[in-house]
Design a protein around this motif. Structure first.
Motif, PDB file in Angstrom:
ATOM      1  N   MET B  77       5.195   4.480  -2.567  1.00 53.47           N
ATOM      2  CA  MET B  77       4.208   3.598  -2.030  1.00 53.47           C
ATOM      3  C   MET B  77       4.049   3.833  -0.547  1.00 53.47           C
ATOM      4  O   MET B  77       4.844   4.273   0.245  1.00 53.47           O
ATOM      5  CB  MET B  77       4.347   2.317  -2.495  1.00 53.47           C
ATOM      6  CG  MET B  77       4.156   2.019  -4.001  1.00 53.47           C
ATOM      7  SD  MET B  77       4.624   0.205  -4.388  1.00 53.47           S
ATOM      8  CE  MET B  77       6.379   0.447  -4.592  1.00 53.47           C
ATOM      9  N   PRO B  78       2.937   3.117  -0.110  1.00 52.26           N
ATOM     10  CA  PRO B  78       2.475   3.660   1.446  1.00 52.26           C
ATOM     11  C   PRO B  78       3.359   2.604   2.251  1.00 52.26           C
ATOM     12  O   PRO B  78       4.028   1.706   1.792  1.00 52.26           O
ATOM     13  CB  PRO B  78       1.131   3.045   1.632  1.00 52.26           C
ATOM     14  CG  PRO B  78       0.441   3.433   0.046  1.00 52.26           C
ATOM     15  CD  PRO B  78       1.786   2.739  -0.678  1.00 52.26           C
ATOM     16  N   PHE B  79       3.444   3.523   3.392  1.00 52.51           N
ATOM     17  CA  PHE B  79       4.286   2.903   4.334  1.00 52.51           C
ATOM     18  C   PHE B  79       3.329   1.785   5.373  1.00 52.51           C
ATOM     19  O   PHE B  79       3.831   0.652   5.500  1.00 52.51           O
ATOM     20  CB  PHE B  79       4.668   3.820   5.636  1.00 52.51           C
ATOM     21  CG  PHE B  79       5.643   4.895   5.283  1.00 52.51           C
ATOM     22  CD1 PHE B  79       6.919   4.727   5.272  1.00 52.51           C
ATOM     23  CD2 PHE B  79       5.015   6.011   4.579  1.00 52.51           C
ATOM     24  CE1 PHE B  79       7.828   5.676   4.624  1.00 52.51           C
ATOM     25  CE2 PHE B  79       6.040   6.986   3.852  1.00 52.51           C
ATOM     26  CZ  PHE B  79       7.311   6.869   4.342  1.00 52.51           C
ATOM     27  N   ILE B  80       2.034   2.113   5.550  1.00 55.41           N
ATOM     28  CA  ILE B  80       1.321   1.269   6.087  1.00 55.41           C
ATOM     29  C   ILE B  80       0.312   0.368   4.947  1.00 55.41           C
ATOM     30  O   ILE B  80      -0.245   1.088   3.986  1.00 55.41           O
ATOM     31  CB  ILE B  80       0.269   1.966   6.811  1.00 55.41           C
ATOM     32  CG1 ILE B  80       0.801   2.798   8.145  1.00 55.41           C
ATOM     33  CG2 ILE B  80      -0.770   1.308   7.563  1.00 55.41           C
ATOM     34  CD1 ILE B  80       0.034   3.807   8.626  1.00 55.41           C
ATOM     35  N   GLN B  81       0.440  -0.864   5.158  1.00 51.89           N
ATOM     36  CA  GLN B  81      -0.054  -1.814   4.347  1.00 51.89           C
ATOM     37  C   GLN B  81      -1.209  -2.649   4.851  1.00 51.89           C
ATOM     38  O   GLN B  81      -0.795  -3.323   5.936  1.00 51.89           O
ATOM     39  CB  GLN B  81       0.986  -2.515   3.494  1.00 51.89           C
ATOM     40  CG  GLN B  81       1.867  -1.439   2.929  1.00 51.89           C
ATOM     41  CD  GLN B  81       3.092  -2.054   2.028  1.00 51.89           C
ATOM     42  OE1 GLN B  81       3.034  -3.694   2.141  1.00 51.89           O
ATOM     43  NE2 GLN B  81       4.041  -1.555   1.274  1.00 51.89           N
ATOM     44  N   PRO B  82      -2.355  -3.025   4.148  1.00 46.57           N
ATOM     45  CA  PRO B  82      -3.334  -4.074   4.676  1.00 46.57           C
ATOM     46  C   PRO B  82      -2.460  -5.283   4.882  1.00 46.57           C
ATOM     47  O   PRO B  82      -1.942  -6.093   4.005  1.00 46.57           O
ATOM     48  CB  PRO B  82      -4.278  -4.020   3.848  1.00 46.57           C
ATOM     49  CG  PRO B  82      -4.058  -2.730   3.034  1.00 46.57           C
ATOM     50  CD  PRO B  82      -2.638  -2.549   2.887  1.00 46.57           C
ATOM     51  N   LEU B  85      -2.881  -8.195   2.115  1.00 45.29           N
ATOM     52  CA  LEU B  85      -1.993  -8.275   0.765  1.00 45.29           C
ATOM     53  C   LEU B  85      -0.785  -9.018   1.480  1.00 45.29           C
ATOM     54  O   LEU B  85      -0.357  -9.853   0.310  1.00 45.29           O
ATOM     55  CB  LEU B  85      -1.332  -6.898   0.674  1.00 45.29           C
ATOM     56  CG  LEU B  85      -1.966  -6.121  -0.464  1.00 45.29           C
ATOM     57  CD1 LEU B  85      -1.074  -4.779  -0.775  1.00 45.29           C
ATOM     58  CD2 LEU B  85      -1.864  -6.606  -1.543  1.00 45.29           C
ATOM     59  N   VAL B 119       2.529  -4.799  -3.017  1.00 45.50           N
ATOM     60  CA  VAL B 119       1.740  -3.527  -3.227  1.00 45.50           C
ATOM     61  C   VAL B 119       2.068  -3.240  -4.855  1.00 45.50           C
ATOM     62  O   VAL B 119       1.006  -2.943  -5.512  1.00 45.50           O
ATOM     63  CB  VAL B 119       2.043  -2.233  -2.304  1.00 45.50           C
ATOM     64  CG1 VAL B 119       1.527  -0.866  -2.981  1.00 45.50           C
ATOM     65  CG2 VAL B 119       1.909  -2.428  -0.952  1.00 45.50           C
ATOM     66  N   LEU B 123      -0.522  -2.886  -8.035  1.00 39.35           N
ATOM     67  CA  LEU B 123      -0.456  -1.663  -8.655  1.00 39.35           C
ATOM     68  C   LEU B 123      -0.611  -2.001 -10.074  1.00 39.35           C
ATOM     69  O   LEU B 123      -1.272  -1.449 -10.852  1.00 39.35           O
ATOM     70  CB  LEU B 123       0.439  -0.693  -8.227  1.00 39.35           C
ATOM     71  CG  LEU B 123       0.597   0.750  -8.679  1.00 39.35           C
ATOM     72  CD1 LEU B 123      -0.338   1.622  -8.128  1.00 39.35           C
ATOM     73  CD2 LEU B 123       1.806   1.282  -8.396  1.00 39.35           C
TER      74      LEU B 123
END
Lengths: 578, 578
Positions: B77-82, B85, B119, B123
């Protein structure tokens, strides 16, 4: 190799989808979403689902094996790096808004790293003191960050991406060159092992800097770069950088007199060809651009054959021409020459003239007269005007002779997946990375850097290998090498028995195999496995089992084949190179 | 397994150092720097050099194998998250300044992720629709970020750290429980395979939340946590959470009359013991704390035996007591009781009394008289004062009986390396992660999460396994299993021949071996390999070779041993379990 024990679709996050995803503009992005490889979290930021990660890990394994084979050592450098390091190298300002920046709780500024030249230069400066410890190649496989202004094409141009970046250190330029050649060969081996068709081209050095540099381009219709290569040799180059040779080896002596003709309605070369029936290869076009300050002139004229295109990067590299290339305005042309662009030509031009290599060998050619509505025909060098400066000015075109004299050029599009640089002392000098040399005195080390865009390789491989049913993986990158599709597995004891037997045999032999035990119709299972791009699909059903037979389908071959049940495992072992 | 082709020290970034590094406060941090495993780039941010990364990769391999064995699927999963969330889950505010935050070029706010509950909930909500697709375990191995206020102890409390985080999803609480038990066993297997001594303890759930949770603690003198375990059973618990049983099984009938005595100079329990010669086990101490609002009282008295310590977390869990626990001030005690703290006792106290389990079984005990300079002796429950509320109030002490009735308790210190949680619906309810259940209607999924601090395991393993020469790796984690130290390799043909032969044989058998070809003295080589912690060190020199012998040293055994040349390879194969 990256392997998991075993996999059945009922225990697997398949996440395939039939519908075309919205907001995607290239086929690899669409197929990665449809095949359940990635999911978007935010602009340019993606989660890798199991199928996508399996491909990523296979690419990583190939790269790791080949890097270890040349005694490169794997390390991991930090993601977060102090601003001071980047200020020291000058890239804190030069890198621009693509650099993600972080302020921590103590108000210290940091960078979220897109690349590691600064950190590794500092590391080597601390750890290495003598020439005896060199050469040294260090590499890492890691996620990098770039704040793209418009992330697009899925993982092709994303804000988080996985890179293999390597750095080499040397006590001399010669040693750097040697390692550069080893890296060149290693990269070629890596992309060959991945089963990709690619070309290696000489390239510019951009923001990374340095002297010599090559790009590795995967050939694909959707590629961002145009590259050219010879049909009969290893020659390949970025279209922009490819040398264009003259198309006329020797200038013929004049056959015509130079005459002025009225051409009132011909503003363009094509209209000249159409109205007067002359060959486009007899026309010279004149482009007026600004001169460099040092040249002492205001403007410069560039001459190209009528069917050729100006290569602006070649033109702006000429001393006499202003860089970046700037075209003269209509007003300037009118003020200084007294006509409009449609009537420009080399006769009586009050500026220096630079002619392309082909133009200087033309004879009896046609060009504007620098008087509106007038052209000259039958112009000949030396007789009608003096020989100009000569330069390689044009873009190469498909069918040109290769500059190495072997074969002719083809033009294709490519996706950059690797880039290697001889940095020299660009970073080591600012970071003061020096060692004690053989002579006892201090020397700044020579440095090379070498990158592979691992996530990009996935997209490039798909762009190169797909059809209307989905992805066609080269077997080395496939998430699974074999898929087994049983028909009525839970109704037919025989199907069940044969399925489980073959599944176990393949796993035992180290083949990556997925068993579709979802109890779906054959059509549904087949569509999913072809979408995901599994190279070998085995179909097991009662109808064929009656005759001790099975069916299989090779992904990039249209027909379903029949095979004896006893032969399937040996066949697959051979196909998967086990 | 993570393997490289071969390794010679002259081609390897050994980077060992003799000097004690400055600014380090625990042994694992010192040894990781001295053994060339890590280098600091900034506060709490480290580069992993080849030796450090080799250990990291071995840990990752063990975890990956065991996770794949239970059919968990790896994703990334991404390191950078909005930010949105995290706002949705409430952790944008609750996580506080430890959360790294980024603003991108379009002024959008993001989080640099410390964990991925948000995240993954989102998902699963998109990818899973039916109970048939559950249960599902997904995991990733990835660097995480936490902006620690005071990063310290090297990679033990750093700002970048590698985690294995796993998440499971279930259509029922029972199914979550089953998977939780599987994860519990898998974690135990993982840490056993790593060769570590550890304890599993019931734990609090902290900022992650949920109901049930266990910690995996590696036993080490420098551990931050105190844990207690039984000498004769599997019982283990965080010291703070460990149940304390009564030390007196049955209350004896009174033998003494209650009498008031003058105790003018006894402000403390110890002075009472010293001056009056009474046993500390006959004294009851009284602690006055604030009552909860709902209780209707102002203050509450807590009674403990003289030699016992109050466990504040246990006390504040009692309904009648204010949480967080707040002690009454000297002034409040004086205003409401009329004496100072040294003379407090249960007789004539105008507040509710809660006695520890041991206190309620005491007889003929001593306590303050709530009059300055006065105590009562020979106090007995029911005769002199009514029975109090009873609760488990005290910290357990070494030697206490284990609460499961088997053996006695020991207290050790531990380093938390793993933590598993039954989250229930904490995240899935806010993220609206629901599925269609067997009954056709929508259900919020049950969720578990499971973490291993991979970089932390490295530090913990060193804290547990070292001596004054350096690290003593469990063989499963060792960067190399065997080191070969040839004496005068480039002067003696025989040494050279035997060295290269053994080196090749070991590599061919898949043993991770490093050959020290630096031409250093034996003492220097031995010191480096013992510092790095290589489990088996082979010494090859002419003196012993004359008699067809070699020497070897097992890292955690003091003497150098002699062995026949022909026996060394079989010996090492067996030792390395090959």
């Amino acid at each position: 190799m990256y392997r998991t024990r075993q996999m059945r679709t009922t225990k697997y996050l398949l996440s395939t989808q039939k519908e075309m995803p919205s907001g995607t503009d290239i086929i690899s992005h669409q197929l990665m979403l449809r095949a359940g490889m990635i999911r978007k979290l935010a602009s340019g930021i993606y989660t890798f689902l199991p199928t996508g990660l399996r491909v990523l890990k296979k690419i990583e394994s190939i790269i790791r094996e080949e890097m270890n084979n040349i005694c490169a050592m794997e390390i991991t450098m930090p993601f977060i790096q102090p601003a001071e390091l980047w200020q020291k190298s000058g890239r804190w300002d030069n890198y621009g808004p693509e650099l993600f920046r972080i302020v921590d709780r103590h108000d210290c500024h940091h960078v979220l790293a897109p690349t590691h030249e600064e950190v590794i230069s500092m590391l080597i400066q601390r750890e290495i003191s003598s020439y005896k410890q060199l050469p040294l190649i260090l590499y890492q496989i890691q996620t990098k960050f770039r704040d793209e202004i418009r992330p697009r094409f899925g993982i092709m141009r994303s804000r988080e991406f996985v890179m293999k970046d390597a750095y080499s250190f040397h006590s001399s330029q010669e040693c750097l060159k040697k390692t550069y050649e080893i890296m060149y060969r290693t990269y070629s081996k890596i992309f060959k092992r991945m089963g990709l068709i690619f070309k290696t081209v000489a390239a510019g050095t951009g923001i990374i800097g340095g002297n010599v540099s090559h790009e590795f381009q995967v050939i694909a219709n959707n590629g961002e770069n145009h590259i050219t290569f010879s049909t009969e040799s290893d020659y390949a180059a970025n279209l922009e950088l490819a040398e264009a040779v003259t198309l006329i080896c020797k200038r013929s002596p004049p056959k015509q007199d130079m005459i002025q003709i009225d051409t009132p309605k011909t503003k363009t070369i094509l209209s000249l060809v159409k109205i007067y029936g002359v060959s486009i290869e007899k026309i010279v076009k004149t482009v007026i651009v600004k001169a460099s300050q040092e040249s002492g002139y205001k403007l410069v004229a560039l001459l190209l054959r009528g069917d050729h295109e100006l290569n602006t990067r070649k033109a702006e590299k000429i001393d006499m021409v202003k860089s970046p290339l700037t075209f003269a305005s209509e007003k300037e042309i009118n003020d200084w020459i007294g006509c409009t662009t449609g009537s420009l030509g080399p006769i009586n031009l009050p500026f220096p003239i630079i002619a392309d290599r082909t133009v200087v060998n033309m004879s009896d050619f046609i060009a504007g007269a620098n008087i509106d509505g007038k052209h000259y025909m039958g112009i000949n060098w030396e007789r009608d005007l003096q020989l100009p400066f000569v330069a390689d000015l044009r873009k190469v075109a498909e069918g040109d002779p290769s500059p190495d004299g072997k074969g002719i050029l083809k033009i294709v599009r490519g996706i950059e997946v690797g880039h290697i640089f001889q940095l020299g002392t660009k970073y080591s000098s600012v970071m003061k990375t020096s060692i004690q040399g053989e002579d006892g005195s201090n020397h700044i080390v020579n440095m090379g850097c070498y990158g592979i865009g691992i996530t990009r390789v996935i997209a490039a491989a798909i762009e190169q290998n797909h059809d209307n049913k989905g992805i066609i993986w080269p077997i080395q990158l496939a998430p699974f090498e074999v898929a087994i599709l049983p028909i009525n597995m839970y109704k037919s004891l025989l199907v069940n028995k044969v399925t489980e037997k073959i599944y176990r045999l393949l796993i035992a032999k180290g083949i990556d195999v997925i068993l579709d035990d979802r109890q779906e119709r054959l059509g549904v299972m087949l569509a999913d496995m072809e979408l995901i791009g599994i190279p070998y699909i085995v179909i097991i059903g009662d109808r064929k089992l009656k005759h001790q037979e099975l069916e299989y389908k090779i992904r990039n071959f249209p027909q379903i084949q029949t095979i004896k049940e006893s032969e399937i495992v040996p066949f697959l072992l051979k196909a998967c190179d086990k």
